[in-house]
Design an enzyme around this catalytic site. Structure first.
Site, PDB file in Angstrom:
ATOM      1  N   SER A 190       5.079  -0.400  20.987  1.00  0.00           N
ATOM      2  CA  SER A 190       3.642  -0.298  20.762  1.00  0.00           C
ATOM      3  C   SER A 190       3.305   0.331  19.414  1.00  0.00           C
ATOM      4  CB  SER A 190       3.007   0.470  21.931  1.00  0.00           C
ATOM      5  OG  SER A 190       1.614   0.437  21.872  1.00  0.00           O
ATOM      6  N   ASP A 246      -2.739  -2.387  16.995  1.00  0.00           N
ATOM      7  CA  ASP A 246      -1.502  -1.628  16.842  1.00  0.00           C
ATOM      8  C   ASP A 246      -0.330  -2.597  16.841  1.00  0.00           C
ATOM      9  OD1 ASP A 246      -1.548  -2.337  19.516  1.00  0.00           O
ATOM     10  OD2 ASP A 246      -0.759  -0.426  20.234  1.00  0.00           O
ATOM     11  N   ASP A 290       1.846  -3.787  18.900  1.00  0.00           N
ATOM     12  CA  ASP A 290       2.031  -4.849  19.895  1.00  0.00           C
ATOM     13  C   ASP A 290       0.727  -5.526  20.284  1.00  0.00           C
ATOM     14  OD1 ASP A 290       1.021  -2.745  21.472  1.00  0.00           O
ATOM     15  OD2 ASP A 290       2.158  -3.382  23.232  1.00  0.00           O
TER      16      ASP A 290
END
Length: 445
Positions: free
Chosen positions: A104, A243, A245
């Site tokens: 992430s 972000d 992901d």
């Protein structure tokens, strides 16, 4: 039963350190494959594997594929694709499971494995425990006739782009808007700009040159300064930051002001309420600002709080049958559009809301000003009875706030710290209240 390997968002850590090692991920894929085969009645299931742009993704993908195929599971590989894209394709292709290789918003040297069940929903605790129970068992590769196959799918990104576009009202478009899109050198670097461009916007892309090592580096939703500068430099209407992901969203207006998840949730909810759409209510977290709760109720929108974490927000939404929820960090859930947080789709819902209300972000968000918050991290000793030590002062502070503020005490799950947060209409109330509670915990009253 406590989980040994799975955290709140899958398995995550530093690459090369347990559990993010090739040998462990091989075992993880094999164990998950065994569970899938059992749940499919001995049939040969198919899983989808996507990833972000970290250099370690190649290594971990190969290990997962080996584990799954050894267990008799077929694998479809998409290459770089946002986490919500993996969830969508798992559902759309009617697959047994989906897997995302990503950490992430973390630095490139971290990585993780996140699973989706059939239908693109997060795995239940029960299934995670089943997988964990098999990880430490000896691997016994299936006979050759039962081994799984692996193949790459063409057009996964195009399918996801069309899905994202389908969530935007058909009578609206983005013509006349100039947008800066920052994809954090991450999984959305290719698909996100195309979505907004194909809906008519003029798009300036930044953070769209991944090299395996620069994901989230001074860019994206966790570092919005690059987006602020680009919006001002290009005289854009809005900036959109994802972000690594692609499941978080922050936005910037033409003046360079940043709008977090709470503000964007409010915009979406207000527009839905004005359009007469029944969203049930909004789910925030214990950290959601009280001023937003009051503003939502003034719009006739119910509000409740979940524990911190999009997993818990999702649980509350499902239990209550509500449609909108999320966190200040930029995780936003629009359950009538997707069953997981999606930065691209959330941005589209905000842009649609602005058109529905015929107002800009600054005007809509002027409805509420966040109450001042004071946060103090108090270090504690193992076994320290901090709840008992602070309960009297806590009661005093809450009484003094008279419902015009909040107190949240939260023990960290990763370090010996209690987080003391006091929120009040006046900054000095919040500061003094937090300091008194912190002093009570440490015994320094």
């Amino acid at each position: 039963m406590a989980k040994k390997y799975f955290g709140t968002d899958g398995v995550r850590g530093e690459v090369g350190q347990f559990p993010i090692t090739p040998d462990f991920v091989l075992k993880l894929g094999y164990a998950a494959g065994q569970v899938l085969v059992q749940h499919d009645g001995g049939q040969k299931p198919t899983v989808l594997i996507g990833k972000d742009t970290r250099i370690s993704g190649y290594m971990l993908e190969a290990a997962l594929v080996a584990g799954f195929t050894a267990a008799g599971v077929n694998v479809i590989q998409t290459g770089p694709l946002p986490t919500p894209g993996v969830a969508y394709l798992t559902r759309a292709l009617r697959l047994s499971a989906g897997v995302m290789i990503s950490a992430s918003h973390n630095v490139y040297s971290d990585n993780g494995i996140k699973f989706f069940a059939e239908g693109g929903v997060k795995l239940s605790d029960e299934i995670e425990l089943e997988i964990e129970a098999k990880i430490d068992e000896e691997m016994k590769t299936q006979p050759s006739a039962r081994l799984g196959r692996a193949r790459r799918i063409n057009g996964a990104d195009d399918r996801y782009i069309e899905f994202c576009k389908s969530t935007f009202p058909s009578h609206l478009d983005l013509r006349g808007l100039k947008l800066v899109v920052d994809t954090a050198h991450g999984a959305g670097y290719d698909v996100a700009p195309k979505v907004f461009h194909e809906l008519g916007a003029q798009v300036v892309s930044i953070g769209d040159e991944p090299n395996g090592y620069n994901i989230n580096e001074k860019c994206g939703a966790t570092h919005p300064k690059a987006l602020q500068a680009a919006v001002l430099q290009n005289e854009a209407d809005y900036g959109i930051a994802l972000d690594g992901d692609g499941d978080r969203l922050m936005m910037v207006d033409r003046n360079g002001k940043v709008y977090d998840g709470d503000s964007l949730i409010y915009v979406i909810a207000k527009a839905r309420a004005r359009e007469g759409i029944n969203i049930g209510g909004v789910v925030g977290t214990v950290m959601t600002n009280m001023a937003m709760e009051i503003a939502l109720k003034e719009q006739g929108v119910d509000f409740c709080r979940a524990k911190v974490g999009d997993r818990y927000v999702l649980e509350q939404l499902n239990q209550r049958g509500w449609l909108i929820g999320g966190e200040a960090s930029g995780h936003i859930l629009c359950m009538d559009k997707h069953n997981t947080g999606d930065g691209i789709i959330s941005a589209l819902q905000v842009l649609a809301a602005l058109q529905m209300l015929n107002q800009d972000l600054a005007t809509i968000c002027a409805d509420w000003q966040p109450y001042p918050q004071t946060m103090i991290n108090v270090r504690i000793q193992k076994g320290q009875k901090w709840q008992e030590a602070s309960k009297d002062v806590l009661a005093e502070v809450e009484k003094e706030l008279e419902g015009k503020g909040r107190v949240v005490l939260r023990a960290s799950g990763t370090e010996p710290v209690v987080r003391v947060m006091v929120e009040a209409r006046q900054a000095d109330w919040a500061k003094k209240g937090a300091e008194r509670i912190a002093a009570a915990i440490t015994g320094k009253q």
